[in-house]
Design a protein around this motif. Structure first.
Motif, PDB file in Angstrom:
ATOM      1  N   MET A  96       0.827  -1.207   0.000  1.00 48.48           N
ATOM      2  CA  MET A  96       0.000   0.000   0.000  1.00 48.48           C
ATOM      3  C   MET A  96       0.852   1.244   0.000  1.00 48.48           C
ATOM      4  N   ALA A  97       0.348   2.273  -0.647  1.00 52.08           N
ATOM      5  CA  ALA A  97       1.050   3.552  -0.651  1.00 52.08           C
ATOM      6  C   ALA A  97       0.953   4.220   0.709  1.00 52.08           C
ATOM      7  N   THR A  98       1.960   5.006   1.039  1.00 53.10           N
ATOM      8  CA  THR A  98       1.885   5.884   2.202  1.00 53.10           C
ATOM      9  C   THR A  98       1.177   7.153   1.760  1.00 53.10           C
ATOM     10  N   VAL A  99       0.027   7.447   2.368  1.00 48.43           N
ATOM     11  CA  VAL A  99      -0.794   8.592   1.954  1.00 48.43           C
ATOM     12  C   VAL A  99      -0.623   9.712   2.980  1.00 48.43           C
ATOM     13  N   ILE A 100      -0.247  10.870   2.489  1.00 45.35           N
ATOM     14  CA  ILE A 100      -0.006  12.042   3.340  1.00 45.35           C
ATOM     15  C   ILE A 100      -0.904  13.172   2.874  1.00 45.35           C
ATOM     16  N   THR A 101      -1.743  13.661   3.768  1.00 42.30           N
ATOM     17  CA  THR A 101      -2.613  14.793   3.449  1.00 42.30           C
ATOM     18  C   THR A 101      -1.972  16.082   3.939  1.00 42.30           C
ATOM     19  N   VAL A 102      -2.067  17.115   3.115  1.00 44.94           N
ATOM     20  CA  VAL A 102      -1.620  18.459   3.495  1.00 44.94           C
ATOM     21  C   VAL A 102      -2.877  19.310   3.612  1.00 44.94           C
ATOM     22  N   ALA A 103      -3.198  19.727   4.833  1.00 44.21           N
ATOM     23  CA  ALA A 103      -4.490  20.381   5.045  1.00 44.21           C
ATOM     24  C   ALA A 103      -4.415  21.458   6.120  1.00 44.21           C
ATOM     25  N   ASN A 104      -5.241  22.455   5.936  1.00 42.09           N
ATOM     26  CA  ASN A 104      -5.496  23.495   6.930  1.00 42.09           C
ATOM     27  C   ASN A 104      -6.764  24.211   6.479  1.00 42.09           C
ATOM     28  N   GLN A 105      -7.664  24.470   7.415  1.00 39.36           N
ATOM     29  CA  GLN A 105      -8.907  25.132   7.016  1.00 39.36           C
ATOM     30  C   GLN A 105      -8.707  26.596   6.657  1.00 39.36           C
TER      31      GLN A 105
ATOM     32  N   VAL B 168      -8.170   5.853  -9.189  1.00 44.47           N
ATOM     33  CA  VAL B 168      -7.157   6.864  -9.502  1.00 44.47           C
ATOM     34  C   VAL B 168      -6.365   6.497 -10.754  1.00 44.47           C
ATOM     35  N   ARG B 169      -6.114   5.214 -10.955  1.00 37.77           N
ATOM     36  CA  ARG B 169      -5.287   4.807 -12.098  1.00 37.77           C
ATOM     37  C   ARG B 169      -5.898   5.205 -13.437  1.00 37.77           C
ATOM     38  N   GLN B 170      -7.210   5.487 -13.465  1.00 36.72           N
ATOM     39  CA  GLN B 170      -7.853   5.874 -14.717  1.00 36.72           C
ATOM     40  C   GLN B 170      -7.780   7.371 -14.997  1.00 36.72           C
ATOM     41  N   ILE B 171      -7.393   8.146 -13.999  1.00 34.83           N
ATOM     42  CA  ILE B 171      -7.343   9.600 -14.219  1.00 34.83           C
ATOM     43  C   ILE B 171      -5.953  10.191 -14.001  1.00 34.83           C
ATOM     44  N   ALA B 172      -5.054   9.459 -13.347  1.00 36.24           N
ATOM     45  CA  ALA B 172      -3.715   9.993 -13.069  1.00 36.24           C
ATOM     46  C   ALA B 172      -2.930  10.155 -14.366  1.00 36.24           C
ATOM     47  N   VAL B 173      -2.219  11.254 -14.470  1.00 36.20           N
ATOM     48  CA  VAL B 173      -1.422  11.537 -15.668  1.00 36.20           C
ATOM     49  C   VAL B 173       0.026  11.792 -15.258  1.00 36.20           C
TER      50      VAL B 173
ATOM     51  N   LEU C  37     -12.245   8.496  -1.867  1.00 41.12           N
ATOM     52  CA  LEU C  37     -10.818   8.598  -2.192  1.00 41.12           C
ATOM     53  C   LEU C  37     -10.075   7.344  -1.736  1.00 41.12           C
ATOM     54  N   GLN C  38     -10.377   6.869  -0.551  1.00 40.70           N
ATOM     55  CA  GLN C  38      -9.727   5.655  -0.050  1.00 40.70           C
ATOM     56  C   GLN C  38      -9.929   4.493  -1.014  1.00 40.70           C
ATOM     57  N   GLU C  39     -11.152   4.336  -1.503  1.00 41.26           N
ATOM     58  CA  GLU C  39     -11.449   3.251  -2.435  1.00 41.26           C
ATOM     59  C   GLU C  39     -10.742   3.463  -3.778  1.00 41.26           C
ATOM     60  N   ALA C  40     -10.675   4.712  -4.219  1.00 39.76           N
ATOM     61  CA  ALA C  40     -10.050   5.009  -5.508  1.00 39.76           C
ATOM     62  C   ALA C  40      -8.553   4.735  -5.514  1.00 39.76           C
ATOM     63  N   LEU C  41      -7.924   4.805  -4.353  1.00 39.94           N
ATOM     64  CA  LEU C  41      -6.477   4.606  -4.248  1.00 39.94           C
ATOM     65  C   LEU C  41      -6.093   3.137  -4.154  1.00 39.94           C
ATOM     66  N   GLN C  42      -7.046   2.264  -3.959  1.00 37.84           N
ATOM     67  CA  GLN C  42      -6.731   0.842  -3.820  1.00 37.84           C
ATOM     68  C   GLN C  42      -6.144   0.298  -5.117  1.00 37.84           C
ATOM     69  N   GLY C  43      -5.089  -0.483  -4.964  1.00 36.46           N
ATOM     70  CA  GLY C  43      -4.470  -1.107  -6.130  1.00 36.46           C
ATOM     71  C   GLY C  43      -3.511  -0.221  -6.897  1.00 36.46           C
ATOM     72  N   THR C  44      -3.175   0.965  -6.367  1.00 41.17           N
ATOM     73  CA  THR C  44      -2.224   1.831  -7.066  1.00 41.17           C
ATOM     74  C   THR C  44      -0.802   1.345  -6.811  1.00 41.17           C
ATOM     75  N   HIS C  45       0.102   1.734  -7.692  1.00 39.65           N
ATOM     76  CA  HIS C  45       1.487   1.266  -7.616  1.00 39.65           C
ATOM     77  C   HIS C  45       2.421   2.315  -7.005  1.00 39.65           C
ATOM     78  N   TYR C  46       1.865   3.395  -6.484  1.00 41.37           N
ATOM     79  CA  TYR C  46       2.709   4.475  -5.977  1.00 41.37           C
ATOM     80  C   TYR C  46       3.267   4.143  -4.598  1.00 41.37           C
ATOM     81  N   GLU C  47       4.442   4.666  -4.333  1.00 38.02           N
ATOM     82  CA  GLU C  47       5.017   4.525  -2.994  1.00 38.02           C
ATOM     83  C   GLU C  47       4.445   5.577  -2.056  1.00 38.02           C
ATOM     84  N   TYR C  48       4.225   6.793  -2.592  1.00 37.41           N
ATOM     85  CA  TYR C  48       3.658   7.881  -1.796  1.00 37.41           C
ATOM     86  C   TYR C  48       2.524   8.559  -2.560  1.00 37.41           C
TER      87      TYR C  48
END
Length: 252
Positions: free
Chosen positions: A1-10, A70-75, A108-119
């Protein structure tokens, strides 16, 4: 699984998108397959890599409306090892589209399943709405960019409460990796005085990102600071931040 990091602030104007762009680019420069997901309707992160907005069904909008993976829209981007899930203006309607959907927080969690990214780095809109919660649910780590100001400090409690809610309600592994002080000027009294109250609330990165016109110049040229001027102080600071993030993840 990829390590997912969110960058957020309201809060807006705290260097959130600039941080997401450069963390993603910095990881890719270390030859780690990386995906930058733009969830902000302003599409500022997207504009650094794509001059013309994509079709709606080829953007992050399709993750939420059509449940596309995600794999269908990532460029690919011009930066080797870096891909982009681009945003479009219509991202602003997602809150209304998913209102009342039982699975609305998991798209988003479901869309990221099966991706080949490290991050995977997620840039969020400047609020704590459904898109930001989607990012938090999908993530293991959160980075909170903030200014050395009282208003930024006041907003920390809200985002920390949101993180706690995500952890408890969605059984999330989410952890705050750290607060990142941006547009930081150590010569000012307010910058020095703000350090202690911030550190009392959450971990703070040792790396500080200074203020520089080079950032705006780079964005105007649709470039990262690494591409525009790799020897600039801000580029060096963001590179140091990426290393600190990697060290922090390794420790955990």
């Amino acid at each position: 699984m990829a390590t997912v990091i969110t960058v957020a602030n309201q809060k807006g104007g705290v260097g959130k998108t600039t941080t997401a762009i450069h963390v993603a680019a910095g990881l890719a420069r270390r030859e780690s397959p990386t995906l930058l997901v733009d969830l902000d309707a302003q599409a500022n992160a997207t504009s650094v890599f794509i001059e013309q907005p994509p079709a709606m069904d080829q953007s992050a909008h399709a993750i939420f409306r059509e449940k596309k993976p995600v794999r269908q829209i990532a460029v690919p981007t011009r930066i080797r090892h870096l891909h982009l899930a681009p945003a479009v203006l219509q991202m602003a309607e997602i809150e209304t589209l998913l209102a009342g959907n039982v699975d609305g927080f998991f798209r988003l969690q479901e869309a990221l399943q099966g991706t080949h990214y490290e991050y995977v780095i997620v840039d969020c809109p400047p609020n704590l709405g459904l898109l930001t919660v989607n990012a938090l649910v999908a993530s293991q780590y959160l980075i909170v960019p903030m200014l050395a100001s009282k208003f930024s400090l006041d907003g920390i409690r809200t985002i920390l409460d949101t993180c706690e809610t995500v952890r408890s309600r969605f059984r999330s592994e989410l952890r705050v990796l750290g607060a990142l002080l941006t547009m930081f000027d150590p010569r000012t009294a307010v910058s020095r005085l703000m350090m202690e109250p911030v550190e009392e609330r959450l971990p703070v990165f040792a790396t500080r990102i200074g203020r520089s016109v080079v950032v705006e110049e780079a964005h105007l040229m649709h470039q990262t600071v690494f591409e525009y001027d790799a020897k600039n102080r801000v580029a060096i600071e963001y590179d140091a931040l990426v290393q600190e993030i990697l060290d922090g993840i390794k420790e955990r």
